[in-house]
Scaffold this motif. Sequence first.
Motif, mmCIF file in Angstrom:
data_model
loop_
_atom_site.group_PDB
_atom_site.id
_atom_site.type_symbol
_atom_site.label_atom_id
_atom_site.label_comp_id
_atom_site.label_asym_id
_atom_site.label_seq_id
_atom_site.Cartn_x
_atom_site.Cartn_y
_atom_site.Cartn_z
ATOM 1 N N LEU A 1 0.824 -1.206 0.000
ATOM 2 C CA LEU A 1 0.000 0.000 0.000
ATOM 3 C C LEU A 1 0.859 1.258 0.000
ATOM 4 C CD1 LEU A 1 -2.671 -1.235 2.541
ATOM 5 C CD2 LEU A 1 -3.206 -0.399 0.243
ATOM 6 N N LEU A 2 1.932 1.244 0.760
ATOM 7 C CA LEU A 2 2.821 2.412 0.833
ATOM 8 C C LEU A 2 3.481 2.718 -0.509
ATOM 9 C CD1 LEU A 2 4.523 1.814 4.293
ATOM 10 C CD2 LEU A 2 3.101 3.770 3.664
ATOM 11 N N ALA A 3 3.597 1.709 -1.355
ATOM 12 C CA ALA A 3 4.230 1.904 -2.662
ATOM 13 C C ALA A 3 3.279 2.561 -3.664
ATOM 14 C CB ALA A 3 4.715 0.562 -3.215
ATOM 15 N N LEU A 4 1.995 2.678 -3.323
ATOM 16 C CA LEU A 4 1.032 3.312 -4.216
ATOM 17 C C LEU A 4 1.218 4.831 -4.188
ATOM 18 C CD1 LEU A 4 -2.192 1.325 -3.254
ATOM 19 C CD2 LEU A 4 -0.788 1.006 -5.296
ATOM 20 N N PRO A 5 0.928 5.524 -5.291
ATOM 21 C CA PRO A 5 1.085 6.984 -5.321
ATOM 22 C C PRO A 5 0.216 7.664 -4.261
ATOM 23 C CG PRO A 5 0.698 6.105 -7.530
ATOM 24 C CD PRO A 5 0.472 4.979 -6.581
ATOM 25 N N GLY A 6 0.843 8.534 -3.475
ATOM 26 C CA GLY A 6 0.091 9.361 -2.541
ATOM 27 C C GLY A 6 -0.434 8.665 -1.310
ATOM 28 N N ILE A 7 -0.036 7.414 -1.056
ATOM 29 C CA ILE A 7 -0.527 6.685 0.109
ATOM 30 C C ILE A 7 0.542 6.727 1.198
ATOM 31 C CG2 ILE A 7 -1.393 4.503 1.006
ATOM 32 C CD1 ILE A 7 -3.174 5.904 -1.095
ATOM 33 N N GLY A 8 0.219 7.377 2.319
ATOM 34 C CA GLY A 8 1.159 7.503 3.421
ATOM 35 C C GLY A 8 0.962 6.438 4.476
ATOM 36 N N ALA A 9 1.741 6.542 5.543
ATOM 37 C CA ALA A 9 1.751 5.506 6.587
ATOM 38 C C ALA A 9 0.388 5.359 7.254
ATOM 39 C CB ALA A 9 2.811 5.835 7.623
ATOM 40 N N TYR A 10 -0.266 6.475 7.560
ATOM 41 C CA TYR A 10 -1.573 6.371 8.204
ATOM 42 C C TYR A 10 -2.568 5.646 7.302
ATOM 43 C CZ TYR A 10 -6.309 7.274 9.434
ATOM 44 O OH TYR A 10 -7.642 7.082 9.689
ATOM 45 N N THR A 11 -2.674 6.092 6.060
ATOM 46 C CA THR A 11 -3.666 5.518 5.153
ATOM 47 C C THR A 11 -3.405 4.042 4.908
ATOM 48 O OG1 THR A 11 -3.948 7.671 4.086
ATOM 49 C CG2 THR A 11 -4.742 5.745 2.884
ATOM 50 N N ALA A 12 -2.150 3.675 4.721
ATOM 51 C CA ALA A 12 -1.816 2.273 4.476
ATOM 52 C C ALA A 12 -2.246 1.398 5.646
ATOM 53 C CB ALA A 12 -0.315 2.126 4.224
ATOM 54 N N ARG A 13 -1.974 1.838 6.850
ATOM 55 C CA ARG A 13 -2.340 1.061 8.035
ATOM 56 C C ARG A 13 -3.851 1.040 8.236
ATOM 57 N NH1 ARG A 13 1.853 -0.182 11.452
ATOM 58 N NH2 ARG A 13 3.888 0.595 10.776
ATOM 59 N N ALA A 14 -4.507 2.146 7.945
ATOM 60 C CA ALA A 14 -5.964 2.195 8.097
ATOM 61 C C ALA A 14 -6.643 1.222 7.143
ATOM 62 C CB ALA A 14 -6.462 3.619 7.853
ATOM 63 N N VAL A 15 -6.176 1.153 5.911
ATOM 64 C CA VAL A 15 -6.769 0.227 4.947
ATOM 65 C C VAL A 15 -6.518 -1.217 5.381
ATOM 66 C CG1 VAL A 15 -6.634 -0.618 2.568
ATOM 67 C CG2 VAL A 15 -6.683 1.846 3.021
ATOM 68 N N ALA A 16 -5.284 -1.505 5.809
ATOM 69 C CA ALA A 16 -4.969 -2.869 6.254
ATOM 70 C C ALA A 16 -5.866 -3.285 7.414
ATOM 71 C CB ALA A 16 -3.496 -2.961 6.647
ATOM 72 N N ALA A 17 -6.081 -2.371 8.355
ATOM 73 C CA ALA A 17 -6.883 -2.690 9.536
ATOM 74 C C ALA A 17 -8.374 -2.700 9.238
ATOM 75 C CB ALA A 17 -6.573 -1.703 10.652
ATOM 76 N N PHE A 18 -8.869 -1.630 8.631
ATOM 77 C CA PHE A 18 -10.317 -1.460 8.514
ATOM 78 C C PHE A 18 -10.924 -2.218 7.334
ATOM 79 C CE2 PHE A 18 -9.312 2.938 10.472
ATOM 80 C CZ PHE A 18 -9.140 2.351 11.711
ATOM 81 N N ALA A 19 -10.143 -2.437 6.284
ATOM 82 C CA ALA A 19 -10.671 -3.179 5.129
ATOM 83 C C ALA A 19 -10.386 -4.668 5.231
ATOM 84 C CB ALA A 19 -10.065 -2.630 3.836
ATOM 85 N N TYR A 20 -9.219 -5.009 5.815
ATOM 86 C CA TYR A 20 -8.786 -6.407 5.780
ATOM 87 C C TYR A 20 -8.630 -7.034 7.172
ATOM 88 C CZ TYR A 20 -8.098 -5.358 0.892
ATOM 89 O OH TYR A 20 -8.313 -4.981 -0.417
ATOM 90 N N GLY A 21 -8.957 -6.290 8.218
ATOM 91 C CA GLY A 21 -8.942 -6.860 9.554
ATOM 92 C C GLY A 21 -7.576 -7.296 10.040
ATOM 93 N N LEU A 22 -6.539 -6.575 9.638
ATOM 94 C CA LEU A 22 -5.181 -6.933 10.022
ATOM 95 C C LEU A 22 -4.716 -6.123 11.229
ATOM 96 C CD1 LEU A 22 -3.508 -7.212 6.506
ATOM 97 C CD2 LEU A 22 -4.489 -9.037 7.911
ATOM 98 N N ARG A 23 -3.747 -6.652 11.924
ATOM 99 C CA ARG A 23 -3.173 -5.959 13.084
ATOM 100 C C ARG A 23 -2.158 -4.936 12.592
ATOM 101 N NH1 ARG A 23 0.725 -5.499 16.914
ATOM 102 N NH2 ARG A 23 0.046 -5.511 19.107
#
Length: 289
Positions: A107-129
Amino acid sequence: MDVQAVVDWFDANARDLAWRAPGTTGWGVLVSEIMLQQTPVARVEPIWLTWMARWPVPSALAAESQGEVVRAWGKLGYPRRALRLHAAAGVIAADHGDVVPADVDTLLALPGIGAYTARAVAAFAYGLRAPVVDTNVRRVVARSVHGAGEAGPPSTTRDLADVDALLPADHATAARASAALMELGAVVCTARSPRCVDCPVLSTCAWQRAGRPAYTGPSKAPQRFAGTDRQVRGLLLDVLRGSAEPAAKSRLDLVWADSGQRDRCLDSLLVDGLVEQTADGLFALPGEH
């Protein structure tokens, strides 16, 4: 902090937000997270619903012109976010089978995606820690764990470590806890007038136990909008969003009396790629001339 108490509170009290509905894809979560940056939920929700109906998958947005994407962004503010989301959609469609990745590093390798957004997507979309840290979470941790009225200046390393130490080991519960901590800061443990009587960890809150001492650390200057370049940029974009044809400079000149500030803002929009100038000197949204 008793994180399970916060999760239980969240299960009973979470706001019914559109992007929390069952079946929301990683794309839907990513769009919501980009829109929610520095923008209230009430302004985001109707535009998110429109976007998801119009562009339900990344490839649909990627196929749209940049100008139409900026137009659809409407009054959300910080319109460069629209261009970053458009760029990310193109990469997701081309390189990831039109599915938003779950892995934080990917996710971090995508254009314009920072640390917060990457972690939020991992947690809220995919249920990851994945520790998710925003202003609300930082305030909850500062008060309940450290006994401070406010979090003070951010420190990525310290803030992530603080939240990581609170999260349960298993992915599903940790992801739920991340959402719960954020919700608690957004609706109960607010910056002004916190509703402590409604807090699920009131009895163990370090700030309460210390007598709710006033915060004495460095303070952040309040952001103003009236008269700023942000306001002028928005007014200029409003003209172009409402125009089916490229606009003459004379039309743009009407939106703001200070010609120096107005021209500076127009130049910055050109540099940011939010506005383009035609060969005959007119101005338009990107790709619309």
